[in-house]
Design a protein around this motif. Structure first.
Motif, PDB file in Angstrom:
ATOM      1  N   ASP A   1       1.127  -1.266  -0.448  1.00 19.19           N
ATOM      2  CA  ASP A   1       0.272  -0.001   0.243  1.00 19.19           C
ATOM      3  C   ASP A   1       1.073   0.898   0.592  1.00 19.19           C
ATOM      4  O   ASP A   1       1.463   1.354   1.333  1.00 19.19           O
ATOM      5  CB  ASP A   1      -0.601   0.054   1.599  1.00 19.19           C
ATOM      6  CG  ASP A   1      -2.145   0.526   0.778  1.00 19.19           C
ATOM      7  OD1 ASP A   1      -1.560   2.722   0.710  1.00 19.19           O
ATOM      8  OD2 ASP A   1      -2.542   1.051   1.744  1.00 19.19           O
TER       9      ASP A   1
ATOM     10  N   ALA B   1       0.233   4.348  -0.233  1.00 14.16           N
ATOM     11  CA  ALA B   1      -0.455   5.787   0.029  1.00 14.16           C
ATOM     12  C   ALA B   1      -0.220   5.441   1.736  1.00 14.16           C
ATOM     13  O   ALA B   1       0.245   6.517   2.350  1.00 14.16           O
ATOM     14  CB  ALA B   1      -2.134   5.712  -0.159  1.00 14.16           C
ATOM     15  N   ARG B   2      -0.104   4.147   2.144  1.00 13.14           N
ATOM     16  CA  ARG B   2       0.155   3.926   3.307  1.00 13.14           C
ATOM     17  C   ARG B   2       1.791   3.761   3.848  1.00 13.14           C
ATOM     18  O   ARG B   2       2.034   3.510   5.175  1.00 13.14           O
ATOM     19  CB  ARG B   2      -0.971   2.913   4.382  1.00 13.14           C
ATOM     20  CG  ARG B   2      -2.149   3.936   4.736  1.00 13.14           C
ATOM     21  CD  ARG B   2      -3.238   2.584   5.041  1.00 13.14           C
ATOM     22  NE  ARG B   2      -3.084   1.530   4.604  1.00 13.14           N
ATOM     23  CZ  ARG B   2      -3.671  -0.156   5.231  1.00 13.14           C
ATOM     24  NH1 ARG B   2      -4.005   0.130   5.660  1.00 13.14           N
ATOM     25  NH2 ARG B   2      -3.624  -0.720   4.530  1.00 13.14           N
TER      26      ARG B   2
ATOM     27  N   ILE C   1       2.891   0.756   3.721  1.00 16.64           N
ATOM     28  CA  ILE C   1       3.177  -0.593   4.310  1.00 16.64           C
ATOM     29  C   ILE C   1       2.829  -1.493   3.278  1.00 16.64           C
ATOM     30  O   ILE C   1       2.110  -1.473   2.161  1.00 16.64           O
ATOM     31  CB  ILE C   1       2.009  -0.604   5.169  1.00 16.64           C
ATOM     32  CG1 ILE C   1       0.847  -0.761   4.497  1.00 16.64           C
ATOM     33  CG2 ILE C   1       2.181   0.010   6.160  1.00 16.64           C
ATOM     34  CD1 ILE C   1      -0.895  -1.211   5.449  1.00 16.64           C
TER      35      ILE C   1
END
Length: 484
Positions: free
Chosen positions: A163, A165-166, A168
């Protein structure tokens, strides 16, 4: 002179591990930079043949601290991709346990974001790809023993969903490919074409056995089947003047045709052949036969890449071609020009035969070095009105000649010329001062080659101050000699 893509690099000099993407009618290409900062040079082209350097991706200490890497370590094999108006570069910093990181930018000329780091993915050569549902997959060459216990010391190709955007990872990495049986499967890239996902890899090691292989699957995560004609491209066991070909990336042109960029070297001299410029970027076209890529290198290149330059540091900031293996780039000198420090201020050598001139104050304590790494270099050093040529080969260092220098400004000279023995070239050093141009010493170029020194980089031309007081460099000039 006709130039074909098989023999002529489109980006000559130390620009290895090319990765390319297309946005509209423009192409963007990045290369490995290893210990040199700023890191990850980025080029732009309209035709895949003529390239202009836009800048560098890693330009701040928060992205890649200068001076933090040993020779041929640092930043490995980035991949560049574009999606939804954003550029992504994913790479590896091997000094940090082989961690994989991603930086982003709206403008490929920068600025680029600080890294998003994905720890626990020990390896090199990461790639990013998105499936039809928008899920992002990071595919890389895994060096983690836990992923390859039954495969001995050979790396494997692993994949993990992330991910961005995060920042992770969403799962544990899994092995998706173990190669075709050649050594060192690495450099993975994933592409969607029609109903197939293609996994392009480098195999055979990045030396004379280097090769390009491909496999395909109906799904992004496999299982993958190998092409019946693997390796689909290699120069191994041939007498071709370009060797070590591999570590490729594919791109689709606006008209639906495909092309491939790949690395290669140009060894010269007697066996084993010595390459001195590092691994360079070459171009090929790709046809599709029975839904498999077939590589052709018969394109004619329109012109020789323009590698000549003159940099007047009294009137302009340093071009993005300038890098340093150990520290930040120098700033302006109060008297005009650049104020050199003890860290090397370097530019990549681009040609097999060339001349480099550096105009400096005669009162300065300054050196002009042809550098492969810290243990393999030749230099001409100017101090107290005398120029001395010195050489280092491994643990051995020696003075090989000297001459006086007169006048207020002295030009330090170095040329790569035809070899007088069995090496790739001779490197000769001299001065141009108020009296004349004269040569002091000539040295066999083989000792500044990858075959002697090892590693993954090529020659650079580096300037540095010899004393704590900054030394002034007025200008430099680089010109190729002859027609390659």
């Amino acid at each position: 002179m006709t130039r074909d893509a098989a023999r002529t690099p489109v980006i000559p000099g130390f620009f290895p591990d090319p990765s390319v993407c297309r946005v509209g009618d423009g192409y963007y290409l990045v290369n490995s930079s290893f210990e040199y900062a700023p890191g990850i040079p980025i080029h732009h082209s309209r035709d895949l043949r003529t390239w202009t350097q836009l800048g560098n991706v890693l330009t701040r200490e928060s992205q890649f601290p200068p001076g933090g890497s040993a020779a041929s370590r640092g930043i490995y094999a980035p991949t560049i991709r574009h999606r939804d108006g954003m550029f992504f570069v994913v790479g590896t910093n091997v000094e940090r346990g082989g961690e994989q990181f991603v930086v982003t930018a709206i403008d490929p000329a920068g600025p680029w974001s600080d890294p998003i780091v994905f720890p626990g993915l020990g390896g090199i050569d990461p790639d990013l790809a998105w499936d039809d549902d928008g899920r992002c997959f990071l595919t890389y060459c895994a060096l983690d023993e836990a992923l390859r216990p039954e495969h001995g010391s050979l790396p494997v190709i692993a994949q993990v969903r992330v991910d961005l955007a995060r920042g992770i990872r969403l799962e544990d990495p899994r092995v998706i490919w173990r190669g075709t049986g050649l050594a060192h499967p690495e450099g993975p890239h994933l592409y969607r074409r029609g109903e197939w996902w293609y996994l392009l890899t480098a195999e055979g090691g990045t030396e004379r056995g280097h090769a390009v292989c491909v496999a395909r699957s109906r799904a992004i995560d496999g299982p993958f089947e190998a092409a019946p004609a693997n390796p689909i491209f290699s120069r191994r066991s041939t007498g071709f003047p370009v060797q070590n070909t591999g570590h490729a990336d594919l791109v689709e042109r606006p008209d639906g045709s495909w092309a491939m960029v790949y690395l290669g070297v140009r060894p010269r001299g007697f066996t084993p052949g010595f390459h001195v410029l590092g691994r360079e970027t070459f171009l090929a076209r790709v046809a599709w036969v029975d839904d498999w890529p077939v590589v052709h290198t018969d394109d004619v290149l329109p012109t020789r890449p323009d590698t000549a330059f003159t940099d007047d540091f009294a009137t302009a900031d340093p071009h993005p071609r300038w890098v340093s293996p150990h520290g930040a780039l120098p700033g302006p000198h109060p008297a005009g020009g650049l104020a050199l420090g003890s860290h090397e201020f370097a530019v990549r050598v681009r040609d097999l035969r060339w001349r480099f001139e550096a105009r400096v104050d005669v009162s300065a304590a300054v050196a002009l070095r042809v550098r492969l790494d810290e243990q393999h270099w030749y230099e001409i050093a100017l101090e107290a009105g005398a120029a001395e040529v010195r050489a280092r080969i491994g643990p051995l260092e020696a003075s090989v000649g000297s001459a006086s220098a007169t006048g207020d400004v002295v030009t330090l000279l170095v040329e790569a010329v035809d070899a007088t023995h069995d090496g790739p070239d001779d490197l000769r050093f001299g001065v141009l001062d108020a009296d004349s141009e004269r040569w002091i010493a000539a040295l066999d170029g083989r000792y500044l080659s990858t075959e002697v020194a090892g590693g993954f980089t090529g020659r650079t031309l580096a300037l540095r101050a010899l004393r704590p007081t900054p030394a002034r460099v007025v200008s430099v000039r680089y010109v190729p000699l002859g027609d390659e």
